[in-house]
Write an enzyme that holds these catalytic residues in place. Structure first.
Site, PDB file in Angstrom:
ATOM      1  N   GLY A  12       0.776  -1.223   0.000  1.00  0.00           N
ATOM      2  CA  GLY A  12       0.000   0.000   0.000  1.00  0.00           C
ATOM      3  C   GLY A  12       0.811   1.278   0.000  1.00  0.00           C
ATOM      4  O   GLY A  12       0.321   2.320   0.441  1.00  0.00           O
ATOM      5  N   ASN A  14       1.636   2.967  -2.630  1.00  0.00           N
ATOM      6  CA  ASN A  14       0.961   3.869  -3.574  1.00  0.00           C
ATOM      7  C   ASN A  14      -0.344   4.409  -2.984  1.00  0.00           C
ATOM      8  O   ASN A  14      -0.672   5.578  -3.179  1.00  0.00           O
ATOM      9  CB  ASN A  14       0.688   3.165  -4.906  1.00  0.00           C
ATOM     10  CG  ASN A  14       1.921   3.151  -5.780  1.00  0.00           C
ATOM     11  OD1 ASN A  14       2.296   4.157  -6.359  1.00  0.00           O
ATOM     12  ND2 ASN A  14       2.590   2.009  -5.830  1.00  0.00           N
ATOM     13  N   LYS A  59     -14.895 -15.373  -9.783  1.00  0.00           N
ATOM     14  CA  LYS A  59     -14.817 -13.989 -10.193  1.00  0.00           C
ATOM     15  C   LYS A  59     -16.177 -13.315 -10.401  1.00  0.00           C
ATOM     16  O   LYS A  59     -16.413 -12.210  -9.936  1.00  0.00           O
ATOM     17  CB  LYS A  59     -13.997 -13.907 -11.488  1.00  0.00           C
ATOM     18  CG  LYS A  59     -13.736 -12.498 -11.929  1.00  0.00           C
ATOM     19  CD  LYS A  59     -12.771 -12.441 -13.076  1.00  0.00           C
ATOM     20  CE  LYS A  59     -11.366 -12.331 -12.582  1.00  0.00           C
ATOM     21  NZ  LYS A  59     -10.377 -12.247 -13.619  1.00  0.00           N
ATOM     22  N   MET A  84      -3.443  -7.357  -7.435  1.00  0.00           N
ATOM     23  CA  MET A  84      -2.886  -8.443  -8.233  1.00  0.00           C
ATOM     24  C   MET A  84      -3.953  -9.407  -8.752  1.00  0.00           C
ATOM     25  O   MET A  84      -3.779 -10.621  -8.744  1.00  0.00           O
ATOM     26  CB  MET A  84      -1.798  -9.169  -7.430  1.00  0.00           C
ATOM     27  CG  MET A  84      -0.616  -8.265  -7.110  1.00  0.00           C
ATOM     28  SD  MET A  84      -0.074  -7.220  -8.482  1.00  0.00           S
ATOM     29  CE  MET A  84       1.659  -7.634  -8.553  1.00  0.00           C
ATOM     30  N   ARG A  85      -5.064  -8.861  -9.206  1.00  0.00           N
ATOM     31  CA  ARG A  85      -6.085  -9.660  -9.868  1.00  0.00           C
ATOM     32  C   ARG A  85      -6.445  -8.997 -11.170  1.00  0.00           C
ATOM     33  O   ARG A  85      -6.295  -7.777 -11.303  1.00  0.00           O
ATOM     34  CB  ARG A  85      -7.369  -9.705  -9.035  1.00  0.00           C
ATOM     35  CG  ARG A  85      -7.383 -10.747  -7.978  1.00  0.00           C
ATOM     36  CD  ARG A  85      -8.740 -10.708  -7.292  1.00  0.00           C
ATOM     37  NE  ARG A  85      -8.652 -11.383  -6.013  1.00  0.00           N
ATOM     38  CZ  ARG A  85      -9.286 -12.527  -5.732  1.00  0.00           C
ATOM     39  NH1 ARG A  85     -10.072 -13.086  -6.614  1.00  0.00           N
ATOM     40  NH2 ARG A  85      -9.141 -13.077  -4.554  1.00  0.00           N
ATOM     41  N   ASN A 101      -4.652   1.903 -13.713  1.00  0.00           N
ATOM     42  CA  ASN A 101      -3.680   1.021 -13.055  1.00  0.00           C
ATOM     43  C   ASN A 101      -2.303   1.667 -13.143  1.00  0.00           C
ATOM     44  O   ASN A 101      -2.011   2.412 -14.082  1.00  0.00           O
ATOM     45  CB  ASN A 101      -3.659  -0.340 -13.755  1.00  0.00           C
ATOM     46  CG  ASN A 101      -2.700  -1.318 -13.088  1.00  0.00           C
ATOM     47  OD1 ASN A 101      -2.626  -1.389 -11.855  1.00  0.00           O
ATOM     48  ND2 ASN A 101      -1.959  -2.071 -13.883  1.00  0.00           N
ATOM     49  N   HIS A 103       1.791   0.510 -13.131  1.00  0.00           N
ATOM     50  CA  HIS A 103       2.612  -0.693 -13.296  1.00  0.00           C
ATOM     51  C   HIS A 103       4.083  -0.288 -13.366  1.00  0.00           C
ATOM     52  O   HIS A 103       4.433   0.661 -14.065  1.00  0.00           O
ATOM     53  CB  HIS A 103       2.195  -1.435 -14.569  1.00  0.00           C
ATOM     54  CG  HIS A 103       2.947  -2.720 -14.752  1.00  0.00           C
ATOM     55  ND1 HIS A 103       2.634  -3.861 -14.046  1.00  0.00           N
ATOM     56  CD2 HIS A 103       4.010  -3.024 -15.521  1.00  0.00           C
ATOM     57  CE1 HIS A 103       3.487  -4.823 -14.391  1.00  0.00           C
ATOM     58  NE2 HIS A 103       4.329  -4.345 -15.284  1.00  0.00           N
TER      59      HIS A 103
HETATM   60  C1  GAR Z   1       3.629  -1.206  -7.261  1.00  0.00           C
HETATM   61  O1  GAR Z   1       4.980  -1.117  -7.659  1.00  0.00           O
HETATM   62  C2  GAR Z   1       2.724  -1.336  -8.462  1.00  0.00           C
HETATM   63  O2  GAR Z   1       3.168  -0.622  -9.564  1.00  0.00           O
HETATM   64  C3  GAR Z   1       2.765  -2.819  -8.711  1.00  0.00           C
HETATM   65  O3  GAR Z   1       2.703  -3.381  -7.433  1.00  0.00           O
HETATM   66  C4  GAR Z   1       3.385  -2.519  -6.513  1.00  0.00           C
HETATM   67  C5  GAR Z   1       2.512  -2.330  -5.286  1.00  0.00           C
HETATM   68  O4  GAR Z   1       3.208  -1.633  -4.292  1.00  0.00           O
HETATM   69  N1  GAR Z   1       1.688  -3.253  -9.561  1.00  0.00           N
HETATM   70  C6  GAR Z   1       1.795  -4.263 -10.429  1.00  0.00           C
HETATM   71  O5  GAR Z   1       2.791  -4.931 -10.560  1.00  0.00           O
HETATM   72  C7  GAR Z   1       0.553  -4.503 -11.278  1.00  0.00           C
HETATM   73  N2  GAR Z   1       0.794  -5.506 -12.247  1.00  0.00           N
HETATM   74  P1  GAR Z   1       2.423  -0.898  -3.118  1.00  0.00           P
HETATM   75  O6  GAR Z   1       1.469  -1.935  -2.514  1.00  0.00           O
HETATM   76  O7  GAR Z   1       3.482  -0.522  -2.143  1.00  0.00           O
HETATM   77  O8  GAR Z   1       1.687   0.276  -3.693  1.00  0.00           O
END
Ligand code: GAR
Length: 183
Positions: A12, A14, A59, A84-85, A101, A103
């Protein structure tokens, strides 16, 4: 103020960066999490953001339940932040063009899990961060913005991850604000 939900599965950071943004153009009115015990849940509680944690077998059922919850909470935008879904057609149809999203790579390079490790091991000189609208694929969908991060000669996977996440934490709130203010 527009209400938005953050969907997350993990740490979390982000989510936290979004919450710490001054003058965010929307209210984060819900955290949706698919992992009981994920650190992001405690972070949401700290900010007083209601959480919806689910663990559903299939789902179609869980997306219907999520949509009911989103509608009940008056949510009009969804920001995936380490969720991650893959979003299914039910969710995509209800929030078409309103799900973003982030990435940690320059998509279409290195989609899926562990994008930072993938780029590091591939030995590329540049990777980065992408913010995009989602579709039914894994980290596909129209790209809104990308920011490059150079992989330095003495980078470790950890140091690279740190720099990429710093970029994420600046970029995501900025893009969210630009997008919502242009609507
Ligand atoms: C982040 O780096 C995000 O970009 C990535 O997961 C991390 C979550 O970090 N997302 C993906 O890989 C999506 N395919 P956080 O929980 O500290 O925000």
């Amino acid at each position: 103020k527009l209400k938005a939900a953050v969907f997350a599965s993990g740490t979390g950071s982000n989510f936290e960066a979004i919450m710490e943004t001054k003058h965010l153009a929307c209210e984060i009115a819900l955290l949706v999490c698919d992992k009981a015990g994920a650190s992001v849940i405690a972070k949401a509680e700290k900010y007083g953001v209601p959480t919806f944690v689910f663990d559903a077998p299939d789902k179609a059922t869980y997306e219907k339940v999520i949509i009911d919850k989103l509608e009940e909470s008056g949510i009009s935008w969804i920001f995936l932040a380490g969720y991650m879904r893959i979003a299914g057609p039910t969710l995509l149809r209800s929030y078409e063009g309103r799900i973003l999203n982030i990435h940690p790579s320059l998509l279409p390079a290195f989609p899926g899990v562990d994008a930072i490790g993938q780029a590091f091991r591939a030995g590329v000189g540049t990777t980065g961060v992408t913010v995009h609208y989602i579709d039914e694929g894994i980290d596909t969908g129209p790209i809104i913005v990308q920011e490059k991060v150079t992989i330095l000669k003495d980078d470790t996977e950890e140091s690279l991850k740190k720099r990429i996440q710093q970029v994420e934490h600046q970029l995501y709130p900025k893009v969210i604000n630009q997008l919502l203010q242009s609507k």
